[in-house]
Scaffold this motif. Sequence first.
Motif, PDB file in Angstrom:
ATOM      1  N   GLY A   1       0.992  -1.166  -0.031  1.00  0.00           N
ATOM      2  CA  GLY A   1      -0.056  -0.044   0.091  1.00  0.00           C
ATOM      3  C   GLY A   1       0.951   1.270  -0.070  1.00  0.00           C
ATOM      4  N   PHE A   2       1.793   1.288   0.748  1.00  0.00           N
ATOM      5  CA  PHE A   2       2.722   2.348   1.074  1.00  0.00           C
ATOM      6  C   PHE A   2       3.510   2.894  -0.473  1.00  0.00           C
ATOM      7  CE2 PHE A   2       7.145   4.085   2.077  1.00  0.00           C
ATOM      8  CZ  PHE A   2       6.756   5.165   2.964  1.00  0.00           C
ATOM      9  N   ALA A   3       3.802   1.569  -1.303  1.00  0.00           N
ATOM     10  CA  ALA A   3       4.553   1.852  -2.555  1.00  0.00           C
ATOM     11  C   ALA A   3       3.712   2.162  -3.612  1.00  0.00           C
ATOM     12  CB  ALA A   3       5.528   0.850  -2.538  1.00  0.00           C
ATOM     13  N   THR A   4       2.409   1.709  -3.759  1.00  0.00           N
ATOM     14  CA  THR A   4       1.825   1.808  -4.886  1.00  0.00           C
ATOM     15  C   THR A   4       1.046   3.395  -5.159  1.00  0.00           C
ATOM     16  OG1 THR A   4      -0.134   0.828  -3.897  1.00  0.00           O
ATOM     17  CG2 THR A   4       1.110  -0.460  -5.389  1.00  0.00           C
ATOM     18  N   THR A   5       0.402   3.404  -6.244  1.00  0.00           N
ATOM     19  CA  THR A   5      -0.124   4.750  -6.576  1.00  0.00           C
ATOM     20  C   THR A   5      -1.670   4.947  -6.351  1.00  0.00           C
ATOM     21  OG1 THR A   5      -0.557   4.235  -9.073  1.00  0.00           O
ATOM     22  CG2 THR A   5       1.603   5.060  -8.384  1.00  0.00           C
ATOM     23  N   ALA A   6      -2.472   4.270  -5.761  1.00  0.00           N
ATOM     24  CA  ALA A   6      -3.732   4.531  -5.699  1.00  0.00           C
ATOM     25  C   ALA A   6      -4.339   4.663  -4.407  1.00  0.00           C
ATOM     26  CB  ALA A   6      -4.621   3.133  -6.335  1.00  0.00           C
TER      27      ALA A   6
ATOM     28  N   GLU B   1      -4.407   8.779 -10.388  1.00  0.00           N
ATOM     29  CA  GLU B   1      -4.004   7.999  -9.108  1.00  0.00           C
ATOM     30  C   GLU B   1      -3.047   8.719  -8.540  1.00  0.00           C
ATOM     31  OE1 GLU B   1      -3.461   3.871  -9.973  1.00  0.00           O
ATOM     32  OE2 GLU B   1      -5.321   3.652 -10.483  1.00  0.00           O
ATOM     33  N   TYR B   2      -3.343   8.866  -7.163  1.00  0.00           N
ATOM     34  CA  TYR B   2      -2.233   9.639  -6.470  1.00  0.00           C
ATOM     35  C   TYR B   2      -1.586   8.655  -5.334  1.00  0.00           C
ATOM     36  CZ  TYR B   2      -3.707  13.835  -8.845  1.00  0.00           C
ATOM     37  OH  TYR B   2      -3.829  14.835  -9.771  1.00  0.00           O
ATOM     38  N   GLY B   3      -0.535   8.417  -5.367  1.00  0.00           N
ATOM     39  CA  GLY B   3       0.071   7.688  -4.286  1.00  0.00           C
ATOM     40  C   GLY B   3       0.923   8.678  -3.344  1.00  0.00           C
ATOM     41  N   LEU B   4       1.712   8.201  -2.316  1.00  0.00           N
ATOM     42  CA  LEU B   4       2.548   8.877  -1.604  1.00  0.00           C
ATOM     43  C   LEU B   4       3.711   9.420  -2.420  1.00  0.00           C
ATOM     44  CD1 LEU B   4       2.215   6.961   1.954  1.00  0.00           C
ATOM     45  CD2 LEU B   4       1.063   8.969   1.098  1.00  0.00           C
ATOM     46  N   TRP B   5       4.196   8.608  -3.351  1.00  0.00           N
ATOM     47  CA  TRP B   5       5.292   8.897  -3.944  1.00  0.00           C
ATOM     48  C   TRP B   5       5.304   9.306  -5.334  1.00  0.00           C
ATOM     49  CZ3 TRP B   5       7.914  10.183   0.002  1.00  0.00           C
ATOM     50  CH2 TRP B   5       8.037   9.349   1.284  1.00  0.00           C
ATOM     51  N   ARG B   6       4.075   8.712  -6.075  1.00  0.00           N
ATOM     52  CA  ARG B   6       4.009   8.650  -7.462  1.00  0.00           C
ATOM     53  C   ARG B   6       2.653   8.979  -7.788  1.00  0.00           C
ATOM     54  NH1 ARG B   6       8.141   7.300 -10.069  1.00  0.00           N
ATOM     55  NH2 ARG B   6       7.355   7.203 -12.215  1.00  0.00           N
ATOM     56  N   HIS B   7       2.460   9.699  -9.036  1.00  0.00           N
ATOM     57  CA  HIS B   7       1.281  10.182  -9.700  1.00  0.00           C
ATOM     58  C   HIS B   7       1.048   9.405 -11.049  1.00  0.00           C
ATOM     59  CE1 HIS B   7      -0.851  12.792 -12.654  1.00  0.00           C
ATOM     60  NE2 HIS B   7      -1.913  12.491 -11.558  1.00  0.00           N
ATOM     61  N   LYS B   8      -0.037   8.687 -11.123  1.00  0.00           N
ATOM     62  CA  LYS B   8      -0.411   8.044 -12.497  1.00  0.00           C
ATOM     63  C   LYS B   8      -1.543   8.710 -13.110  1.00  0.00           C
ATOM     64  CE  LYS B   8      -1.663   3.482 -13.823  1.00  0.00           C
ATOM     65  NZ  LYS B   8      -2.176   2.109 -13.546  1.00  0.00           N
ATOM     66  N   SER B   9      -1.374   9.049 -14.422  1.00  0.00           N
ATOM     67  CA  SER B   9      -2.507   9.750 -15.123  1.00  0.00           C
ATOM     68  C   SER B   9      -2.721   8.809 -16.317  1.00  0.00           C
ATOM     69  CB  SER B   9      -2.077  11.201 -15.537  1.00  0.00           C
ATOM     70  OG  SER B   9      -3.053  11.636 -16.265  1.00  0.00           O
ATOM     71  N   CYS B  10      -4.284   8.681 -16.660  1.00  0.00           N
ATOM     72  CA  CYS B  10      -4.843   7.687 -17.626  1.00  0.00           C
ATOM     73  C   CYS B  10      -5.574   8.681 -18.370  1.00  0.00           C
ATOM     74  CB  CYS B  10      -5.191   6.504 -16.969  1.00  0.00           C
ATOM     75  SG  CYS B  10      -4.231   5.252 -16.165  1.00  0.00           S
TER      76      CYS B  10
ATOM     77  N   ASP C   1     -11.132  14.345   1.403  1.00  0.00           N
ATOM     78  CA  ASP C   1     -12.169  13.670   1.496  1.00  0.00           C
ATOM     79  C   ASP C   1     -13.409  13.792   0.083  1.00  0.00           C
ATOM     80  OD1 ASP C   1     -12.945  16.441   1.541  1.00  0.00           O
ATOM     81  OD2 ASP C   1     -14.244  16.154   3.430  1.00  0.00           O
ATOM     82  N   ARG C   2     -13.079  14.735  -0.627  1.00  0.00           N
ATOM     83  CA  ARG C   2     -13.965  14.943  -1.764  1.00  0.00           C
ATOM     84  C   ARG C   2     -13.498  14.323  -2.969  1.00  0.00           C
ATOM     85  NH1 ARG C   2     -11.877  19.272   0.444  1.00  0.00           N
ATOM     86  NH2 ARG C   2     -10.289  19.554  -1.136  1.00  0.00           N
ATOM     87  N   ARG C   3     -12.651  13.054  -2.658  1.00  0.00           N
ATOM     88  CA  ARG C   3     -12.224  12.119  -3.826  1.00  0.00           C
ATOM     89  C   ARG C   3     -12.347  10.734  -3.148  1.00  0.00           C
ATOM     90  NH1 ARG C   3      -8.783  16.736  -3.142  1.00  0.00           N
ATOM     91  NH2 ARG C   3      -8.787  17.975  -4.875  1.00  0.00           N
ATOM     92  N   ASP C   4     -12.184   9.928  -4.161  1.00  0.00           N
ATOM     93  CA  ASP C   4     -12.226   8.550  -3.787  1.00  0.00           C
ATOM     94  C   ASP C   4     -11.019   7.897  -3.317  1.00  0.00           C
ATOM     95  OD1 ASP C   4     -15.148   8.419  -4.605  1.00  0.00           O
ATOM     96  OD2 ASP C   4     -14.472   7.837  -6.721  1.00  0.00           O
ATOM     97  N   VAL C   5     -11.036   7.086  -2.190  1.00  0.00           N
ATOM     98  CA  VAL C   5      -9.953   6.422  -1.550  1.00  0.00           C
ATOM     99  C   VAL C   5      -9.917   5.127  -2.478  1.00  0.00           C
ATOM    100  CG1 VAL C   5      -9.130   5.309   0.330  1.00  0.00           C
ATOM    101  CG2 VAL C   5     -10.434   7.414   0.574  1.00  0.00           C
ATOM    102  N   GLY C   6      -8.461   5.044  -2.576  1.00  0.00           N
ATOM    103  CA  GLY C   6      -8.048   3.960  -3.483  1.00  0.00           C
ATOM    104  C   GLY C   6      -7.951   2.774  -2.920  1.00  0.00           C
TER     105      GLY C   6
ATOM    106  N   MET D   1      -4.556   2.571  -0.392  1.00  0.00           N
ATOM    107  CA  MET D   1      -4.874   3.033   1.078  1.00  0.00           C
ATOM    108  C   MET D   1      -5.479   1.915   1.927  1.00  0.00           C
ATOM    109  SD  MET D   1      -6.529   6.439   2.297  1.00  0.00           S
ATOM    110  CE  MET D   1      -6.793   6.942   4.016  1.00  0.00           C
ATOM    111  N   GLY D   2      -6.593   1.329   1.444  1.00  0.00           N
ATOM    112  CA  GLY D   2      -7.084   0.288   1.827  1.00  0.00           C
ATOM    113  C   GLY D   2      -6.257  -0.958   2.379  1.00  0.00           C
ATOM    114  N   VAL D   3      -5.272  -1.216   1.236  1.00  0.00           N
ATOM    115  CA  VAL D   3      -4.200  -2.284   1.716  1.00  0.00           C
ATOM    116  C   VAL D   3      -3.272  -1.896   2.743  1.00  0.00           C
ATOM    117  CG1 VAL D   3      -2.244  -3.481   0.669  1.00  0.00           C
ATOM    118  CG2 VAL D   3      -4.261  -3.604  -0.656  1.00  0.00           C
TER     119      VAL D   3
END
Length: 172
Positions: free
Chosen positions: A27-32, A45-54, A141-146, A149-151
Motif C-alpha cells: 500500500g505504501f509503495a503503490t499509486t492508488a 491516481e495519487y500515491g504517496l510517492w507517484r502520480h499516475k494519469s490515464c 475527502d472529496r475524492r475516492d480513496v483507492g 490506502m485500503g491495503v
Amino acid sequence: MAFNTSSIWIKVGFICLILGTILFVIGFATTAWMVIDSYRGHSDEYGLWRHKSCPYIGTCTSQKITERWLDSWTSRDSYRATRAFESIGLGCQLLALFIMILFVFVDRAKRRSPLIAIVVFCIVGAVCMAIGFVIFAMEFDRRDVGWSMGVAIAGCVLTFVAGIMGILELKG
C-alpha cells in the motif's frame, strides 16, 4: 527450531506482523491512495510517492511526486504530513519485525525486554499510520480513496493485532 517452542500468542503475532508488513509495504509503495475518475475514461491516481494519469483508456503515464509538484498544490502540507507519519509507521513496523524475528528464532533473545520493544514498536507504528490515514482522508475527502490506502490500512490493523498479541504474551 525456536518457533515450535513459542506460545500461541507469539506465533499469531509473528504471522500478523509479517502479513501486516507485506500489506503495508504494498500500500505504501503503490499509486492508488486517491483515485479521481472523470468522464470520458480519464482517471488520475495519487500515491504517496507517484502520480499516475490515464487520459485515455490504455494510455497511462506515471511520474514521481516531487517537491516542485507539491509546492504547486494547495494540500502540500497535508501530503507531507501523511508521508511523514506513514514513513515513521513503516520504520516502527520494520523494527518490530526485526526484533520479533530475533525473539522467535534466537533462544537468547527470549526475554521480557525484546517483547516490550516489539509491543511498543507495533503500537507506536500503528498509531502513526492511523494518524497519517486520518490526515489524508480529512484533506482529500472529496475524492475516492483507492485500493492502495485500503491495503495499507489492513497492514496497519494486522500490526496493531501483533502488538496486542505481544501484550497477551507479557500478561501470560
